[in-house]
Every structure is written in C-alpha cells, then in structure tokens.
Design an enzyme around this catalytic site. Structure first.
Site, PDB file in Angstrom:
ATOM      1  N   GLY A 239       0.742  -1.390   0.037  1.00 44.20           N
ATOM      2  CA  GLY A 239       0.131   0.032   0.107  1.00 44.20           C
ATOM      3  C   GLY A 239       0.807   1.339  -0.112  1.00 44.20           C
ATOM      4  O   GLY A 239       0.190   2.402  -0.315  1.00 44.20           O
ATOM      5  N   GLU A 273       3.788  -6.671   1.982  1.00 42.90           N
ATOM      6  CA  GLU A 273       3.405  -7.067   0.648  1.00 42.90           C
ATOM      7  C   GLU A 273       3.233  -5.919  -0.345  1.00 42.90           C
ATOM      8  O   GLU A 273       2.317  -5.503  -1.003  1.00 42.90           O
ATOM      9  CB  GLU A 273       2.142  -7.659   0.648  1.00 42.90           C
ATOM     10  N   PRO A 274       4.709  -5.184  -0.609  1.00 40.50           N
ATOM     11  CA  PRO A 274       4.565  -3.982  -1.382  1.00 40.50           C
ATOM     12  C   PRO A 274       4.551  -4.400  -3.215  1.00 40.50           C
ATOM     13  O   PRO A 274       5.115  -5.365  -3.284  1.00 40.50           O
ATOM     14  CB  PRO A 274       5.853  -3.290  -1.147  1.00 40.50           C
ATOM     15  N   ARG A 276       3.055  -1.524  -5.843  1.00 41.40           N
ATOM     16  CA  ARG A 276       3.341  -0.639  -6.489  1.00 41.40           C
ATOM     17  C   ARG A 276       4.735   0.142  -6.254  1.00 41.40           C
ATOM     18  O   ARG A 276       5.446   0.848  -6.967  1.00 41.40           O
ATOM     19  CB  ARG A 276       2.337   0.568  -6.067  1.00 41.40           C
ATOM     20  N   ARG A 312      -5.331   2.549 -16.079  1.00 38.47           N
ATOM     21  CA  ARG A 312      -5.568   3.278 -14.824  1.00 38.47           C
ATOM     22  C   ARG A 312      -6.240   4.838 -14.990  1.00 38.47           C
ATOM     23  O   ARG A 312      -7.136   5.043 -14.327  1.00 38.47           O
ATOM     24  CB  ARG A 312      -4.405   3.462 -14.059  1.00 38.47           C
ATOM     25  N   TYR A 316      -9.679   4.787 -12.919  1.00 36.84           N
ATOM     26  CA  TYR A 316      -9.603   5.791 -11.723  1.00 36.84           C
ATOM     27  C   TYR A 316      -9.319   7.060 -11.752  1.00 36.84           C
ATOM     28  O   TYR A 316      -8.911   7.668 -11.069  1.00 36.84           O
ATOM     29  CB  TYR A 316      -8.266   5.123 -10.972  1.00 36.84           C
ATOM     30  N   CYS A 343     -12.525   2.415 -29.371  1.00 36.99           N
ATOM     31  CA  CYS A 343     -13.928   3.008 -29.291  1.00 36.99           C
ATOM     32  C   CYS A 343     -14.480   3.328 -27.870  1.00 36.99           C
ATOM     33  O   CYS A 343     -15.660   2.970 -27.983  1.00 36.99           O
ATOM     34  CB  CYS A 343     -14.835   2.268 -30.362  1.00 36.99           C
ATOM     35  N   TYR A 371       0.761  -2.153 -12.258  1.00 38.62           N
ATOM     36  CA  TYR A 371      -0.893  -1.916 -12.700  1.00 38.62           C
ATOM     37  C   TYR A 371      -0.959  -1.308 -14.193  1.00 38.62           C
ATOM     38  O   TYR A 371      -2.077  -0.911 -14.458  1.00 38.62           O
ATOM     39  CB  TYR A 371      -1.685  -1.079 -11.494  1.00 38.62           C
TER      40      TYR A 371
HETATM   41  N1  LLP Z   1      -1.645  -6.923  -0.685  1.00 40.75           N
HETATM   42  C1  LLP Z   1      -2.906  -7.186  -0.863  1.00 40.75           C
HETATM   43  C2  LLP Z   1      -3.650  -7.979  -0.192  1.00 40.75           C
HETATM   44  C3  LLP Z   1      -3.298  -6.306  -1.765  1.00 40.75           C
HETATM   45  O1  LLP Z   1      -4.778  -6.352  -2.191  1.00 40.75           O
HETATM   46  C4  LLP Z   1      -2.674  -5.399  -2.409  1.00 40.75           C
HETATM   47  C5  LLP Z   1      -3.158  -4.485  -3.764  1.00 40.75           C
HETATM   48  C6  LLP Z   1      -1.370  -5.363  -2.261  1.00 40.75           C
HETATM   49  C7  LLP Z   1      -0.743  -6.175  -1.366  1.00 40.75           C
HETATM   50  C8  LLP Z   1      -0.118  -4.405  -3.241  1.00 40.75           C
HETATM   51  O2  LLP Z   1      -0.700  -3.165  -2.789  1.00 40.75           O
HETATM   52  P1  LLP Z   1       0.430  -1.841  -3.445  1.00 40.75           P
HETATM   53  O3  LLP Z   1       1.720  -1.880  -2.611  1.00 40.75           O
HETATM   54  O4  LLP Z   1       0.581  -2.287  -4.815  1.00 40.75           O
HETATM   55  O5  LLP Z   1      -0.299  -0.708  -3.180  1.00 40.75           O
HETATM   56  N2  LLP Z   1      -5.059  -1.489  -9.736  1.00 40.75           N
HETATM   57  C9  LLP Z   1      -5.010  -0.380  -8.687  1.00 40.75           C
HETATM   58  C10 LLP Z   1      -4.301  -0.973  -7.518  1.00 40.75           C
HETATM   59  C11 LLP Z   1      -5.130  -2.104  -6.886  1.00 40.75           C
HETATM   60  C12 LLP Z   1      -4.518  -2.549  -5.514  1.00 40.75           C
HETATM   61  C13 LLP Z   1      -5.167  -3.989  -5.224  1.00 40.75           C
HETATM   62  N3  LLP Z   1      -4.415  -4.575  -4.195  1.00 40.75           N
HETATM   63  C14 LLP Z   1      -4.256   0.748  -9.064  1.00 40.75           C
HETATM   64  O6  LLP Z   1      -4.063   0.729 -10.371  1.00 40.75           O
HETATM   65  O7  LLP Z   1      -4.052   1.725  -8.519  1.00 40.75           O
END
Ligand code: LLP
Length: 418
Positions: A239, A273-274, A276, A312, A316, A343, A371
């Site tokens: 996150g 769990e990073p 992004r 994205r 979003y 389209c 993503y």
């Molecule tokens: N762990 C779990 C359980 C998750 O659901 C997610 C992301 C992560 C880790 C990784 O999160 P991050 O570090 O990448 O923020 N498609 C969207 C983002 C959806 C994230 C879903 N879960 C976007 O493009 O902004």
C-alpha cells in the site's frame, strides 16, 4: 535517483535512449529499469536491518517473469492472489516457503495447489474459507499454515476503489470478531496458526493509517496471546504510495522505521506485501503519435497506446506524467488530450497536457510499471505490447509483442451443421 534523463534532447532510461528502443521494437512498448526495481526492493530489505522480516512482492502489480526472477534473486518473497500467480512465481524461481496467498475467493483447486506446493501461509479472508482450507488440508493430510486477514476499520485516505481497510469493504474479517475465528482455527486439526494479516489500501501517502492499523493488530495479538494463541508474524500488507504528480509519499526507509519503532522489542517477524512502490516508477509506456486532431475548442493527440494497454486513467482517473521522447524544435506547444484508438470516450491517457509534438513523435508515459501491463487486455482486438528490461546500457525483450494469431488462440468456429 532518477532513472530517466534527457541528454541532447533525447530522453534516456538509464543509459539507453528510448527513441532507439522504439525504433527497434516498435510501439506501444513497456520499458522497465532493472536498476530502479532493484533499488526499490533493496530499500525495503536494508531498512529492515536486524528485524526478522520477509518482503513479499505483490505479484499483481506486475507479474512479468523477468521481474519476478529479478526479485527472487534479490531475496524477495511473493504475495499471490491466484493459482496463475503461484505458477508464475514458481516458474520465475521464487521459493514456495516465501509465498503468502491473499485474496477473497481462493478456489478449491487453488488451495489444493498451494498446499501441495508448500507455501508459507494462507491469508484467510473469511470463516468459510477457513473451513474450506481445513477440509482440503485434512483430505491431503497436509497441515495448512494460516494467518487471518483482519479488517482494522481504518480509513486509508486513498481512492475508494483501492481502499480496503474499512468495515464496508469485502476484505478480511472484522477485527472485533476475529478472536473467535482464531479460536476456531486453533481447534481445527489441519490448520497451524502463523500470523495476523491486514492490508488497508493502496497508494497511501501518509504513514499514520499504517500505524493506526498496526496498533489495532498489535492489540489483537495481545488478546490472542491471553487466550493462548501465539502469533509468529505480523503481515501489514502493501500500500505504500508513489509519486505520480505532486504527491509526497513517505520514503520506504521512513515508513519501515516507523513500523519498526512501533513493533519495539516484540518478537514478531514482519511481513510486507509491497507492489506499486517497487515497480511503478521503474516502468514507462512508450507510444507514438498517430494523428493530431482539433475538434471544437479541443485538441487531441491520438496515440497508438490505449486503455487496453494502460487502464488506470480510464478506471481511476489516474494522472500519469507524459513527456516527449525527443525534443521537437519545429512544433509549437499546444494543449492536448492524449487519447487512444479504442472506441470509448473514456479511452484517454492524459488530459490537458501542453506538448510540442507532430505526427510520428514518440511520447513517454511515466509511472506505468505497476498495474499497467498486469491490467492490460485485448479489448478492441489489440495485441498486448512488448515488454523490455533495460540493464544500464543493454536492453532485453522480456515479453514479445502479441501477434494477431495470439489473439485468436484457443478459439474455433462452430461445426458446419450448427
Ligand atoms: N496485498 C494485498 C492483499 C493487496 O490487495 C494489494 C493490492 C497489495 C498487497 C499491493 O498493494 P500496493 O503495494 O501495490 O499498493 N489497480 C489499482 C491498485 C489495486 C491494488 C489492489 N491490491 C491501481 O492501479 O491503482
């Protein structure tokens, strides 16, 4: 350190000119910097210092085998959400004992596969899933390592589509009701309790919500210990946000330091769990201007990448920085909407951008490493882009561009008499 620099009017990724890659491999193309990905991952590892930990890269952010392999070699674990991601991690050399399995809808088949593989832990999202894992594990006579994903009910302050830690979200089990669920888990023959897990959302730009969630989880761990349930690890999910435009997300080191401080002397292994924050700013999408078009008082730059390549902005309203790959001294700066050939009115990559461009020029769309490719599709029967990894002054195709034949793979016509 930035991995993107303009030299003599030419945008480079590390020591490779993006224009050269486009000339050789065509567009649209995803380009990643190996050094940038490694740096981000190592920032997590280094900040953990002596703290017992496992950094489980969230495969969904970018599931390229080459990226998974790079991270596996650097010592990463992996957070998966499907059997497909599990197979990818194994194919890329990831170790089973470093895999955590998240997700609200794990199928019978996926649980079986993960149990046979011997993963580190299931992040269980409901009591129904707990019972299902016990049932399958008993049938296989394998003990299933589990942690329960709790919903700490904190507001991550991010986009509603990617916020997951509030009560009304579909994720996890309400923190106030979870002690009983742990007790149930402890009573089951083929489950072994390993940890507590939470993930409150994505693209967070403040440390405070993480710490709020962590405080609640630590209280829970104390309550569990009072009822005789020992917890080995705390999984705080992913996150951490990145800078797309003018956000100021905490540095990885500061974020980890805050977590470690909160953990104090507790004997818990930290799992993160990073996704992004490891890959987003290490990747760009290269695209070519097909047409310039004026309509009413708007100007459009129609490019060869579209929402099927990078969803994205359409999904979003995400803002991505867009710049020219080569300076165009002849062109005058005009404000354009950058749109794709799909389209749909929602098919845009950027709006109201001032660019000095002409037909045939290349554009670089930044922050597409996370993503981007992983959410791409074949909508409008568009083959998916080529992916290239740049390693200093070398480049490697890590996924070839899809062919039109690839698009029809597995399809057949109905027999003549139907
Ligand atoms: N762990 C779990 C359980 C998750 O659901 C997610 C992301 C992560 C880790 C990784 O999160 P991050 O570090 O990448 O923020 N498609 C969207 C983002 C959806 C994230 C879903 N879960 C976007 O493009 O902004």
């Amino acid at each position: 350190m930035s991995h993107f620099q303009r030299r003599n009017g030419q945008l480079h990724i590390d020591n490779v000119a993006l224009a050269d890659l486009a000339a050789e491999h065509g567009t649209p193309a995803y380009i990643y910097s190996k050094a940038a990905i490694s740096e981000q991952f190592l920032a997590y590892q280094q900040a953990m210092g002596e703290q017992s930990h496992l950094i489980c890269y969230a495969v969904k952010a970018n599931c390229s085998l080459a990226i998974l392999n790079l991270l596996a070699k650097l010592g990463a674990g992996f957070d998966i959400v499907s059997g497909g991601e599990l197979e990818r991690v194994l194919a890329a050399g990831g170790l089973p004992q470093n895999i955590v399995f998240s997700g609200v809808g794990k199928s019978h088949e996926e649980i079986t596969l993960a149990l046979r593989t011997g993963i580190h832990c299931f992040n269980v999202e409901s009591t129904a899933e707990l019972e299902r894992i016990q049932h399958i594990a008993q049938g296989l006579d394998i003990v299933a390592p589990i942690s329960i994903r709790v919903n700490p009910d904190v507001d991550a302050g991010t986009h509603p589509y990617i916020s997951t830690g509030l009560k009304e979200n579909k994720f996890g089990i309400e923190i106030d009701a979870v002690v009983e669920v742990y007790q149930r888990a402890a009573s089951l023959s083929h489950l072994s309790i390993k940890g507590v897990d939470c993930h409150i959302g994505s693209q967070l730009t403040e440390i405070a919500p993480f710490i709020d969630a962590m405080d609640r989880v630590l209280l829970l761990i104390d309550r569990l210990s009072e009822v005789g349930i020992a917890i080995e690890h705390l999984d705080l999910g992913g996150g951490l946000g990145v800078r797309y435009q003018d956000e100021h997300p905490p540095a990885i080191g500061d974020y980890i330091q805050a977590i470690r401080q909160r953990l104090g002397a507790r004997n818990l292994r930290l799992i993160l769990e990073p996704g992004r924050s490891i890959v987003a700013n290490a990747g760009v999408l290269l695209t070519k201007v097909e047409y310039l078009k004026a309509a009413g008082d708007k100007n459009f730059a129609i490019v060869d990448a579209a929402m099927n390549d990078m969803l994205r902005p359409a999904l979003y309203e995400a803002w991505l920085d867009i710049e020219t790959v080569s300076d165009n001294k002849q062109a005058k700066a005009v404000v354009y909407d950058i749109v794709g050939p799909v389209c749909e009115t929602g098919d845009f990559l950027g709006k109201q951008r001032s660019l000095a461009i002409a037909e045939g020029d290349l554009l670089c769309i930044h922050s597409c490493g996370a993503y981007g490719m992983s959410m791409s599709s074949n909508y409008n029967s568009r083959p998916r882009a080529v992916e290239i990894m740049v390693d200093d002054c070398d480049s490697h195709v890590i996924k070839t561009r899809e062919s039109r034949a690839d698009l029809m793979r597995g399809e057949s016509l109905l027999p003549d008499n139907h």
